[in-house]
Design a protein around this motif. Structure first.
Motif, mmCIF file in Angstrom:
data_model
loop_
_atom_site.group_PDB
_atom_site.id
_atom_site.type_symbol
_atom_site.label_atom_id
_atom_site.label_comp_id
_atom_site.label_asym_id
_atom_site.label_seq_id
_atom_site.Cartn_x
_atom_site.Cartn_y
_atom_site.Cartn_z
ATOM 1 N N LEU A 11 57.526 36.543 95.794
ATOM 2 C CA LEU A 11 57.753 35.269 96.468
ATOM 3 C C LEU A 11 58.258 34.262 95.442
ATOM 4 C CD1 LEU A 11 54.297 35.105 98.330
ATOM 5 C CD2 LEU A 11 56.303 36.511 98.881
ATOM 6 N N ARG A 52 51.683 38.939 98.518
ATOM 7 C CA ARG A 52 51.802 39.246 99.943
ATOM 8 C C ARG A 52 50.545 38.866 100.714
ATOM 9 N NH1 ARG A 52 54.681 43.433 102.412
ATOM 10 N NH2 ARG A 52 55.078 44.365 100.385
ATOM 11 N N VAL A 56 61.625 35.421 99.890
ATOM 12 C CA VAL A 56 60.806 36.626 99.815
ATOM 13 C C VAL A 56 61.794 37.751 99.555
ATOM 14 C CG1 VAL A 56 59.229 38.177 101.012
ATOM 15 C CG2 VAL A 56 59.101 35.702 101.423
ATOM 16 N N VAL A 79 56.490 36.783 105.277
ATOM 17 C CA VAL A 79 55.885 37.965 104.663
ATOM 18 C C VAL A 79 55.475 38.979 105.728
ATOM 19 C CG1 VAL A 79 53.854 38.757 103.375
ATOM 20 C CG2 VAL A 79 55.164 36.790 102.559
ATOM 21 N N LEU A 111 55.949 30.573 105.119
ATOM 22 C CA LEU A 111 55.874 31.671 104.164
ATOM 23 C C LEU A 111 55.071 32.856 104.692
ATOM 24 C CD1 LEU A 111 56.547 32.771 101.379
ATOM 25 C CD2 LEU A 111 54.535 31.574 100.483
ATOM 26 N N ALA A 112 53.924 32.590 105.290
ATOM 27 C CA ALA A 112 53.092 33.683 105.787
ATOM 28 C C ALA A 112 53.824 34.485 106.856
ATOM 29 C CB ALA A 112 51.776 33.149 106.330
ATOM 30 N N ALA A 145 49.834 34.996 101.008
ATOM 31 C CA ALA A 145 50.940 34.112 101.375
ATOM 32 C C ALA A 145 50.477 32.909 102.181
ATOM 33 C CB ALA A 145 52.003 34.884 102.149
ATOM 34 N N SER A 181 50.819 28.996 100.842
ATOM 35 C CA SER A 181 51.527 27.982 101.613
ATOM 36 C C SER A 181 50.625 26.787 101.918
ATOM 37 C CB SER A 181 52.047 28.601 102.905
ATOM 38 O OG SER A 181 52.638 27.629 103.735
#
Length: 270
Positions: A236, A179, A202, A225, A221-222, A182, A186
C-alpha cells in the motif's frame, strides 16, 4: 565467483527483489549460482529459484500472514549449522534484506557463532510498486519525506504506530504487510488529520507479469484491498505523490476499472 568473495563456511543474505528475475543485481546472481545451500522466503518467485544451481540444496523457510514453515529461531539455527558444516550459504529474502526482513537477527546469530556474514541489497517492493504505476515515491515540493511502515502487529496486539507523524501531508507512506490492517490504517490516518481524499495505490504482484495497480483514495483503502486475492502479495502506498501518474503499458484498462470501483464506493455525503 572469486572464492574470497564467497568462501566455504560463510553466509550471504541476498535480496531477491520484488519478483522479476531481471531486477536481481549482478552480484545476487553470482551468489545464488555459487551457493551450496539456499534458504528462501515464501515470496521469492519460481523464476528466481530457477537460478539456483542444480547441485545446491533448497530449503523453504517462508512466512506468510501467520503461516510460518519455520520460526525465526529455527531459521537462525539452520543457517549457522550449514555454515559451520563448511557450506556456502545464501539466505534469499524477498525485496531488500534491510527492510522488514529480520536481517539483524540472522546477522547476530552468525556473529555469535563466529560465522562470516555479509549482505547483498535488493530492490524493495515499494520501488517496484511505484515503477509499475509510473510514479515516484517522492515529489519535489509535495512529498519531501518517505516512510517505510510495517502494518503487521503481533497476534492480539494493536497496531501501535505514531499516527500523528505518519499523517503529515508531505509524507509518502510505503506500507508493507498492510492488507489485514487496511481499515485500521485508513481510519487512524484520517483521525490523525490526513485528508480522506489522499491518493493511494494498492499494487499487487509488483514487477511480475500479473502485476495490478489499483488507484483510489485513503477513505476507500479497505475496500480497495478487499478487491484483491488473499494469496497475492500487495503493498500500500499513501501520499500526494501518487496523484496524476500516467497509466503504464498493460495497466491502463485495469487502472480505469479500479478507479471506477473506487468512485462507486464514495460515500453519498461526499
Amino acid at each position: 565467483m572469486p572464492h574470497d568473495e564467497f568462501p566455504a563456511g560463510s553466509v550471504w543474505l541476498v535480496g531477491a527483489g520484488p519478483g522479476d528475475p531481471d531486477l536481481l543485481t549482478r552480484k545476487a546472481l553470482r551468489l545464488i549460482a555459487a551457493a551450496d545451500i539456499v534458504f528462501y522466503d515464501a515470496l521469492v518467485g519460481a523464476e528466481v529459484l530457477a537460478l539456483i544451481s542444480g547441485d545446491a540444496e533448497r530449503v523453504s523457510v517462508g512466512k506468510r500472514s501467520g503461516r510460518h514453515s519455520k520460526d525465526q529461531g529455527t531459521i537462525d539455527t539452520l543457517i549457522v549449522a550449514a555454515a559451520l558444516a563448511g557450506r556456502r550459504v545464501v539466505r534469499l529474502k524477498g525485496g531488500d534484506p534491510a527492510i522488514f526482513a529480520r536481517t539483524a537477527e540472522e546477522v547476530a546469530a552468525c556473529a555469535a557463532a563466529g560465522v562470516a556474514v555479509r549482505i547483498c541489497p535488493g530492490i524493495t517492493a515499494a520501488s517496484a510498486a511505484v515503477a509499475a504505476a509510473g510514479s515516484s515515491l517522492t515529489l519535489r515540493g509535495v512529498a519531501r519525506r518517505l516512510t517505510f511502515v510495517t502494518a503487521h502487529a503481533q497476534a492480539g496486539a494493536p497496531l501501535d504506530l505514531d499516527w500523528g507523524t505518519l499523517a503529515t501531508p508531505d509524507t509518502t507512506l510505503a506500507i508493507y504487510m498492510g492488507r489485514a490492517a487496511a481499515a485500521t490504517v485508513s481510519q487512524q490516518l484520517v483521525a490523525a488529520g490526513r485528508h480522506p481524499d489522499t491518493p493511494v495505490l494498492v499494487v499487487v504482484n509488483a514487477s511480475l507479469p500479473t502485476e495490478r495497480v489499483i488507484r483510489g483514495r485513503l477513505s476507500a483503502l479497505a475496500f480497495l484491498v478487499d478487491t484483491i486475492s488473499a494469496t497475492d502479495p500487495a503493498i500500500l502506498i499513501v501520499g500526494e505523490a501518487m496523484a496524476g501518474a500516467p497509466p503504464t503499458i498493460g495497466s491502463a484498462v485495469a487502472a480505469r476499472t479500479d478507479r471506477a470501483i473506487a468512485a462507486a464506493h464514495r460515500p453519498l455525503t461526499d
